[in-house]
Design an enzyme around this catalytic site. Structure first.
Site, short mmCIF file in Angstrom:
data_model
loop_
_atom_site.label_atom_id
_atom_site.label_comp_id
_atom_site.label_asym_id
_atom_site.label_seq_id
_atom_site.Cartn_x
_atom_site.Cartn_y
_atom_site.Cartn_z
N ASP A 1 -2.23 -8.28 19.04
CA ASP A 1 -1.09 -8.79 18.46
C ASP A 1 0.08 -9.27 19.52
OD1 ASP A 1 -1.96 -7.58 16.07
OD2 ASP A 1 -0.74 -5.90 15.95
N GLU B 1 0.84 -1.54 -0.09
CA GLU B 1 -0.01 -0.09 0.01
C GLU B 1 0.84 1.18 -0.03
OE1 GLU B 1 -3.93 -2.08 2.14
OE2 GLU B 1 -2.59 -0.71 3.41
#
Length: 430
Positions: A297, A167
């Site tokens: 995470d 991206e």
């Protein structure tokens, strides 16, 4: 119940909001930032597509009407499970239940030179620092006449072919192709190369074969130089050295090749596994503890569907926060029913490369699509996930403006100033 949640990311914020205004639990949310950060759009802040405030939302504002959730801006120094205390730079806080949701930072895999010279992008602050560096490089390039120095100053190397790397590479290429030649007509942008380096054979390695090939095709359409099976060995701030011995001259390296959990001091080292993640059971409870949990995470949970741990993505973090809240609320109500084990139901993956260019994989039913409709799907999903109606509107307006003008207006260079300038000498009196 006195609960302390460390971290206001996707996991911690979801848990705190799920427990909001409960009379039977007192929640203290601790974070080193006083805002929630929408990590998937860091790259748009770094490339001037969005303002930092568009993707950041004050945590105190989230809980303005809350009767039981309080926030403290602090840096956690240590966890003392014996005395059930969280020790921070502003003091210690007691807890009955502790939830670790600090997320993950950049993993340079022990390479000190890369850590010193490459630019990570795991916080709004780091995204702004990168944006400052990119714009300053362009200003500095105007003073260069030597073609070798100019090429090095303009070149950008992105390391890591996952969604973040793909991206940001696409966004930088669109800037170079459509915007920068208008801002800097003195510069020849054929001297500016954007590289995407990936150690494995494919970009977007965790997505379908169609998405991998399509993403590479889209990047090459934007004139990004994609090199797979390529590992960065060293970067001295001037040249990138690759595993085959070749070098790439570049004054900017963006590191998107790995993450590691932000584990606080006080956690049993035997419970920390690869990637600096903490072993938890199926209820997100840290192994060998009674009242400490890890979500998002930072947690490592082995399940039948994910024997090597869940992917470190926002949807996993949100659902772990939601599941833990459900179990804790059942306990507070005095329920004797067994807790609900966590399992991630993968709803799909997606990544955008640029204007009208994106890829989407949906596992059930097995669907893949790319191009314009995938790009619109990506935009809608991200707008829904953003915290705050005002932020959604601002992002939407920015995206619409950029779509029709091929431009964005946030290429601002904020410099430090002398807060205590030397006073002018008084004129001599006659």
């Amino acid at each position: 119940m006195k609960m302390v949640i460390i971290g206001g990311g996707f996991a911690g914020l979801k848990l705190a909001r799920s427990l909001n205004n409960r009379q039977d639990v007192e929640v203290l949310l601790i974070d080193r930032f006083n805002y929630h950060q929408f990590q998937p759009l860091f790259y748009q802040v770094a490339t001037g597509g969005l303002d930092a405030s568009n993707i950041s939302f004050p945590l105190r504002k989230v809980f303005q009407e809350s009767k039981n959730v309080r926030f403290r801006l602090a840096e956690v120094q240590k966890i003392d499970t014996g005395s059930q205390q969280v020790i921070t730079d502003i003091g210690s806080f007691n807890y009955d239940v502790l939830v670790l949701a600090m997320g993950a930072g950049t993993n340079f895999f022990g390479n000190a030179a890369l850590e010193a010279n490459a630019y990570p992008m795991k916080s709004t602050t780091e995204a702004l620092q990168l944006r400052h560096h990119l714009i300053q490089n362009l200003e500095d390039a105007l003073a260069l006449s030597n073609s070798t120095d100019l090429h090095r100053k303009l070149n950008i190397v992105v390391v890591g072919g996952g969604p973040t790397g793909v991206e940001v590479s696409g966004a930088l290429a669109e800037m170079r192709n459509n915007i920068l030649p208008k801002d800097y007509p003195e510069l020849d942008f054929s001297n500016m190369d954007i590289y995407l380096l990936e150690g494995s054979p494919n970009t977007l390695g965790n997505m379908s074969e169609k998405s991998r090939s399509q993403s590479k095709k889209y990047l090459e359409k934007l004139m990004v130089k994609v090199r797979t099976n390529t590992v960065v060995q060293n970067y001295d701030g001037s040249d990138v050295t690759l595993n085959d011995g070749t070098t790439i001259p570049a004054s900017t390296v963006i590191w998107a090749a790995g993450i590691k959990g932000n584990v606080p001091e006080g956690i049993d080292p035997t419970l920390i596994v690869r990637g600096n993640r903490i072993k938890v059971d199926r209820f997100n409870k840290v192994l060998n503890t009674n009242n400490v949990y890890a979500i998002g995470d930072i947690s490592y949970m082995e399940t039948p569907l994910f024997p090597h741990g869940h992917p470190q993505v926002a949807n996993v973090a949100v659902n772990q926060g939601k599941n833990l809240a459900k179990n804790l609320l059942a306990q507070l109500k005095g329920s004797t029913a067994p807790w609900t084990q966590f399992e991630y139901k993968d709803k799909g993956s997606l990544a955008t490369v640029g204007r009208n260019l994106a890829v989407v994989d949906i596992p059930k039913p097995k669907i893949h699509f790319g191009g314009f409709f995938a790009w619109v799907f990506w935009m809608v999903l991200h707008l829904l996930l953003i915290v705050g109606v005002k932020n959604r509107l601002q992002i939407f307006v920015n995206w619409i403006y950029k779509y029709f003008t091929y431009d964005q207006s946030l290429r601002l260079l904020f410099k430090e100033f002398d807060r205590h300038p030397i006073p002018k000498k008084a004129a001599p009196q006659s």
